[in-house]
Design an enzyme around this catalytic site. Structure first.
Site, PDB file in Angstrom:
ATOM      1  N   LYS A   1       0.759  -1.275   0.069  1.00  0.00           N
ATOM      2  CA  LYS A   1      -0.105   0.160  -0.050  1.00  0.00           C
ATOM      3  C   LYS A   1       0.839   1.310  -0.168  1.00  0.00           C
ATOM      4  O   LYS A   1       0.860   2.094  -0.673  1.00  0.00           O
ATOM      5  CB  LYS A   1      -0.864   0.148   1.276  1.00  0.00           C
ATOM      6  CG  LYS A   1      -1.766   1.097   1.526  1.00  0.00           C
ATOM      7  CD  LYS A   1      -2.269   1.084   2.759  1.00  0.00           C
ATOM      8  CE  LYS A   1      -1.309   1.489   3.522  1.00  0.00           C
ATOM      9  NZ  LYS A   1      -2.084   1.639   5.323  1.00  0.00           N
TER      10      LYS A   1
ATOM     11  N   ASP B   1      -4.921   7.884   3.292  1.00  0.00           N
ATOM     12  CA  ASP B   1      -4.479   6.749   3.790  1.00  0.00           C
ATOM     13  C   ASP B   1      -5.568   6.110   4.890  1.00  0.00           C
ATOM     14  O   ASP B   1      -6.166   7.001   5.450  1.00  0.00           O
ATOM     15  CB  ASP B   1      -3.022   6.750   4.308  1.00  0.00           C
ATOM     16  CG  ASP B   1      -2.304   5.276   4.375  1.00  0.00           C
ATOM     17  OD1 ASP B   1      -3.103   4.241   3.720  1.00  0.00           O
ATOM     18  OD2 ASP B   1      -1.220   5.259   4.752  1.00  0.00           O
ATOM     19  N   GLU B   2      -5.479   4.759   5.200  1.00  0.00           N
ATOM     20  CA  GLU B   2      -6.257   4.260   6.341  1.00  0.00           C
ATOM     21  C   GLU B   2      -7.768   5.025   6.250  1.00  0.00           C
ATOM     22  O   GLU B   2      -8.506   5.256   7.238  1.00  0.00           O
ATOM     23  CB  GLU B   2      -5.832   4.577   7.499  1.00  0.00           C
ATOM     24  CG  GLU B   2      -4.353   4.183   7.691  1.00  0.00           C
ATOM     25  CD  GLU B   2      -4.010   2.897   8.013  1.00  0.00           C
ATOM     26  OE1 GLU B   2      -4.910   1.851   7.867  1.00  0.00           O
ATOM     27  OE2 GLU B   2      -2.748   2.275   8.228  1.00  0.00           O
TER      28      GLU B   2
ATOM     29  N   GLN C   1      -9.172  -3.848   8.497  1.00  0.00           N
ATOM     30  CA  GLN C   1      -8.121  -3.114   9.630  1.00  0.00           C
ATOM     31  C   GLN C   1      -8.783  -1.912  10.150  1.00  0.00           C
ATOM     32  O   GLN C   1      -8.087  -1.234  10.590  1.00  0.00           O
ATOM     33  CB  GLN C   1      -7.019  -3.066   8.958  1.00  0.00           C
ATOM     34  CG  GLN C   1      -6.328  -4.279   8.488  1.00  0.00           C
ATOM     35  CD  GLN C   1      -4.861  -3.941   7.858  1.00  0.00           C
ATOM     36  OE1 GLN C   1      -4.194  -3.510   8.483  1.00  0.00           O
ATOM     37  NE2 GLN C   1      -4.679  -4.263   6.557  1.00  0.00           N
TER      38      GLN C   1
ATOM     39  N   ARG D   1       0.823  -8.689  11.035  1.00  0.00           N
ATOM     40  CA  ARG D   1       2.266  -7.673  11.215  1.00  0.00           C
ATOM     41  C   ARG D   1       3.458  -8.516  11.034  1.00  0.00           C
ATOM     42  O   ARG D   1       4.621  -8.366  10.871  1.00  0.00           O
ATOM     43  CB  ARG D   1       2.566  -7.309  12.587  1.00  0.00           C
ATOM     44  CG  ARG D   1       1.317  -5.883  12.911  1.00  0.00           C
ATOM     45  CD  ARG D   1       1.171  -5.025  11.824  1.00  0.00           C
ATOM     46  NE  ARG D   1       0.030  -5.469  11.217  1.00  0.00           N
ATOM     47  CZ  ARG D   1      -0.485  -4.828   9.677  1.00  0.00           C
ATOM     48  NH1 ARG D   1       0.613  -3.887   9.375  1.00  0.00           N
ATOM     49  NH2 ARG D   1      -1.361  -5.232   9.165  1.00  0.00           N
TER      50      ARG D   1
END
Length: 698
Positions: A30, A216-217, A247, A586
DNA sequence: TGATCCAGTTTTTTT
DNA sequence: AACTGGATCA
C-alpha cells in the site's frame, strides 16, 4: 516508478484524475503504491508538489511517507503537504485564525487537561461527579464535536436530566477553552469545517491548492474527517483513498468503516482497485489471518493470497501466569538474539498498555534493549507536564489551566484560597487570571513569568528550559530531595532537554510556538529519537502499518483479547477480531501467540480461558504445548433454518440476556413462547422468541 | 497553607 | 497495585 509493481498496483499508480478507491489488504504494498503514485503525479503528469495533499493517521506514517518520497524524488517533495488529519487541521487554523475569532498564540490542550476542565466545571456547577461521571461527559462532548454538533445542536436531542447536564457542561467547556485561548484535539478538525462553511472564498483557495488528495487508512475516518476531505475534494474530485475494512479498529473514537464501503456511492465514477496479493507474510501466517477474519459476519468478502513460502508453524504457548508469560517471551527473544536476529525485527504486542509492565521487567532482567512505542508515559510524568505548563504559560499567558497547574509548583505558599480569589476576580473582569494578578506572592510569580517571556525572545528553547528549571527552583528542590524518585525526575527533565535540542537541530528553529504545537500532537518521545537497535513493545493499535520478522502477541485470553468490555456487543467483538487480524498480519516469518492461565490484574487474580481467536485458527497451522481438547472449539456457523434451539429455555423476569444483534438486556416480561427484553438505547424493548439461537442467558 | 493519611477507584484502544 | 481526591491535623 512502475518497476516491480503488479498489474493492479500499476493501474493505481498511473491513475491521474477522478476519484480512486484502493482496497489494500495487509502487506499488499500500500505505502509503495501511495508514494509511487505521488511520484508519478509529479514526474509524469507534471503536477506541482504544492498541489498535493496526503493525509495519514499517525505521525509515524506521515514521516515514513515523507522519507520515501524524498528518497525517490529529492528535497523538492517537501512541498507536498504530508501530515495527519490533526496537524493538517492545525495548519489551516494557524493560517486563518483571524477568521475563526482566535488569537494567534493559542495552545492545544491534551485529553487530560480537557478532562480536568470538565471536572472543574462540574464542581463549579455543583454537580456531584459521582453521579455525573466526568470521563463519560468528556467523551460525550468529544463525540458531539466529532459529529459536528454544537451545544445548541446537541440540545435538540436531550431526553433526560443527564443529557441536559452534558449540554450545559459542553457550553461552559467551550467558553472556558475560548477564554483560555486554547483548542482541544477535536477542534483541530471541527474548526476548519466551520471556516469553510463561513468563508467560501477560503474553501476555494484551499481547493485550488490541494488539487490532488490522498487519504490513507480511509476505513478509520470519522464523520468530521469525512466531511473535511469531502469539502476539499469537492471541486476537482481528484481524491484517492486507500484502506482495508478488515483493519478498521478505531470504532471507539467514531471511525466508521462504512465510509470506505460507501465511497463508490459517494463519488460517482470512482475507479476501484483491489490489492489482494500479500508480499509480507508466509502462507501459514496469512492463512491463519484469513481463517480468523472470516468469522466476521459484517464484512465484504475478500481473501488475501501470497506467493511466499509456507514458512514455520505458528507457535501457541499457554503459560501458568503473567510472569511465566513474560519469561517465555524473554527466552524466545534470547534465542532469536543468539541466532543473530537484529533487535529491530522483533516486536511484542499486547491489547492494553498495562500489559507492557511485566514484559518490561522480564527484558530488564537480561538487559535486552527495548522501546515502548506510542506510550504517553513520558509526557504524562508530573515533572514534564509542569515544565510544559510553564512553557505554555510563557507563550500564552491567558492559559489559566497551565497557570493553575504551576502557580504553586514548586510550593510558593499560594494555596487554594488565593487561587480561588484570582479565578473569581478574573471571571468577573472577563480577563485571564494572569492579567488579574496584582499583589502578594502571586505577583512574584507573575513577575517571574514576565521575566521568562522577556528572556524567551533572546534564548534558544533549551536555554529557556534551563532558565525555568533554575529560576523556579524546580531543579534545586529535586536536588535537595535526593531520593531515587527525585533523581529519576531530574533525569526526565534532562531527557526533555535532549528533546528540545533535537527539535532545534532538526527543524533549525527555536520557536516556542512551533515546539509547543508539535509536541501537543506528537506525544510519543520515540518519534524524536532515531533509536537504533531495540525490541519494540506496543499495543496492537499502535502497530498498525508496521511489520516485523518475529512477532509475539501476549495475553491471548478471553477478557484480555478480546477485551472484557467488548464481550457483550457483537459489533465490538468484530472490532476485536479485526484487531487480532491486524496483530497476526504484522508478522513476516514467525508468529508467537502467548497467554496465561492465571493473571493478576488490578490487584486480583483472574483465571481466563483461551481467546476465541486461537480457536479460529486452523489447528494444522499451529504448534503448541496445549492438548487439542484444551483449545476453544470454533463456533459452528448457524445456517438459516437452524436458528431455533430444540430445548426449552427458561427465562425469568429480571434475567440478563444476550442477543447477537441487540446486545445485552434485561427480561421484563415472559409469556409461553415469547420474552420481552429491555435493551440498551437505541433498541429499547423488544418482543423475542424464547428459543431463538440469537438469544441466550448471560 | 501544607503535609499526611485514608478511602475509593481504576484501565481499552489514540490524535 | 497504584493512583487520585478528600479530609484531617499541625
Amino acid at each position: 516508478m512502475l518497476e516491480n509493481l503488479n498489474e493492479n498496483q500499476k493501474i493505481a499508480v498511473e491513475h491521474k484524475d477522478g476519484p480512486l478507491l484502493i482496497f489494500a489488504g495487509a502487506g499488499s504494498g500500500k505505502t509503495k503504491v501511495l508514494t509511487n503514485r505521488v511520484a508519478y503525479l509529479i514526474n509524469n503528469y507534471g503536477v506541482s508538489p504544492y498541489n498535493i495533499l496526503a493525509i495519514t493517521f499517525t505521525n509515524k506514517a506521515a514521516n515514513e511517507m515523507k522519507d520515501r518520497t524524498v528518497k525517490m524524488l529529492g528535497l523538492d517533495t517537501l512541498r507536498i503537504q504530508i501530515s495527519t488529519f490533526h496537524s493538517f487541521g492545525l495548519l489551516l487554523i494557524k493560517r486563518y485564525y483571524y477568521l475563526l475569532d482566535l488569537k494567534p498564540n493559542f495552545t492545544i490542550i491534551d485529553s487530560d487537561d480537557s478532562l480536568s476542565t470538565v471536572k472543574k466545571i462540574l464542581k463549579d456547577m455543583n454537580y456531584d461527579s459521582k453521579f455525573y461521571n466526568p470521563k463519560n461527559i468528556r467523551n460525550r462532548i468529544s463525540s458531539a464535536k466529532n459529529e459536528l454538533m454544537t451545544p445548541d445542536d446537541l440540545d435538540k436531542f436531550t431526553n433526560n436530566d443527564m443529557d441536559e447536564v452534558v449540554v450545559k457542561v459542553y457550553r461552559a467547556y467551550e467558553a472556558k477553552l475560548k477564554s483560555n485561548n486554547s483548542l482541544d484535539f477535536d477542534d483541530l478538525l471541527m474548526l476548519p469545517i466551520k471556516l469553510f462553511k463561513e468563508h467560501k472564498d477560503v474553501l476555494e483557495i484551499v481547493q485550488e491548492q490541494y488539487k490532488y488528495i490522498l487519504v490513507d487508512e480511509y476505513q478509520d475516518i470519522n464523520e468530521v474527517q469525512y466531511v473535511l476531505t469531502k469539502m476539499i475534494s469537492a471541486k476537482y474530485k481528484n481524491i484517492c483513498v486507500v484502506g482495508d475494512p478488515d483493519q478498521s479498529i478505531y470504532g471507539f473514537r467514531g471511525s466508521n468503516y462504512k465510509n470506505i464501503l460507501n465511497f463508490e456511492h459517494d463519488y460517482k465514477n470512482a475507479k476501484v482497485i483491489l490489492l489482494e496479493q500479500n508480499y509480507r507474510s508466509t502462507k501459514t501466517i496469512l492463512n491463519a489471518a484469513n481463517s480468523v477474519i472470516k468469522n466476521n459476519k459484517n464484512r465484504k468478502e475478500k481473501e488475501l493470497w501470497t506467493d511466499n513460502e509456507d514458512g514455520n508453524l505458528i507457535k501457541y504457548r499457554r503459560c501458568e501466569d503473567q510472569i511465566d508469560e513474560a519469561n517465555f517471551v524473554r527466552n524466545g527473544i534470547n534465542k532469536l538474539i543468539d541466532d543473530g536476529v537484529p533487535l529491530n525485527e522483533i516486536a511484542v504486542l499486547y491489547r492494553t498498555n498495562a500489559q507492557s509492565r511485566n514484559i518490561e521487567e522480564a527484558l530488564l532482567k537480561d538487559n535486552i534493549p527495548y522501546k515502548v512505542v506510542g506510550s504517553f508515559y513520558f509526557y504524562n510524568r508530573k515533572e514534564i507536564k509542569d515544565l510544559i505548563a510553564y512553557l505554555k504559560l510563557i507563550y500564552n499567558p491567558s492559559d489559566d489551566l497551565s497557570l493553575e497547574r504551576v502557580i504553586n509548583e514548586p510550593k510558593r505558599g499560594i494555596g487554594l484560597k488565593t487561587i480561588e480569589t484570582i479565578r473569581t476576580k478574573a471571571t468577573a473582569l472577563n480577563d485571564s487570571m494572569f492579567n488579574t494578578i496584582e499583589k502578594g506572592k502571586e505577583l512574584e510569580f507573575k513577575k517571574l513569568i514576565l521575566s521568562f517571556i522577556e528572556a524567551s525572545e533572546e534564548l534558544s528553547l533549551t536555554e529557556l528550559v534551563d532558565l525555568i528549571l533554575d529560576k523556579t527552583g524546580i531543579r534545586h528542590e529535586l536536588e535537595l530531595e535526593d531520593t531515587i524518585e527525585s533523581q529519576s525526575r531530574l533525569e526526565n527533565l534532562e531527557e526533555f532537554k535532549s528533546i528540545t535540542m533535537n527539535f532545534e537541530e532538526e527543524e533549525g528553529s527555536v520557536s516556542l510556538e512551533e515546539f509547543l504545537l508539535q509536541t501537543s500532537l506528537v506525544s510519543d518521545v520515540e518519534e524524536y529519537k532515531n533509536d537504533p537497535n531495540r525490541i519494540s513493545l506496543m499495543t496492537v493499535h499502535s502497530v498498525k502499518g508496521l511489520e516485523f520478522n518475529h512477532v509475539f502477541v501476549v495475553g491471548m485470553e478471553e477478557g484480555i483479547f478480546p477485551h472484557m468490555n467488548s464481550l457483550m456487543e457483537n459489533s465490538e467483538i468484530e472490532e476485536e477480531r479485526r484487531l487480532c487480524y491486524v496483530a497476526i498480519t504484522r508478522a513476516k516469518d514467525d508468529l508467537h501467540l502467548v497467554n496465561a492461565r492465571r493473571r493478576t490484574l488490578f490487584g486480583n487474580e483472574q483465571i481466563n480461558s483461551v481467546s476465541r481467536f486461537i480457536g479460529e485458527i486452523s489447528k494444522d497451522l499451529i504448534e503448541t504445548n496445549v492438548k487439542d481438547e484444551e483449545l476453544p472449539q470454533q463456533q459452528e456457523k448457524i445456517e438459516i433454518g437452524e436458528m431455533f434451539r430444540e430445548e426449552e429455555v427458561d427465562y425469568q423476569v429480571g434475567d440478563f440476556v444476550y442477543h447477537e444483534t441487540f446486545g445485552t438486556g434485561k427480561v421484563v416480561e415472559v409469556s409461553n413462547t415469547l420474552v420481552s427484553v429491555a435493551f440498551k438505547h437505541p433498541h429499547g424493548i423488544k418482543k423475542l422468541m424464547k428459543n431463538h439461537k440469537k438469544l441466550s442467558k448471560v
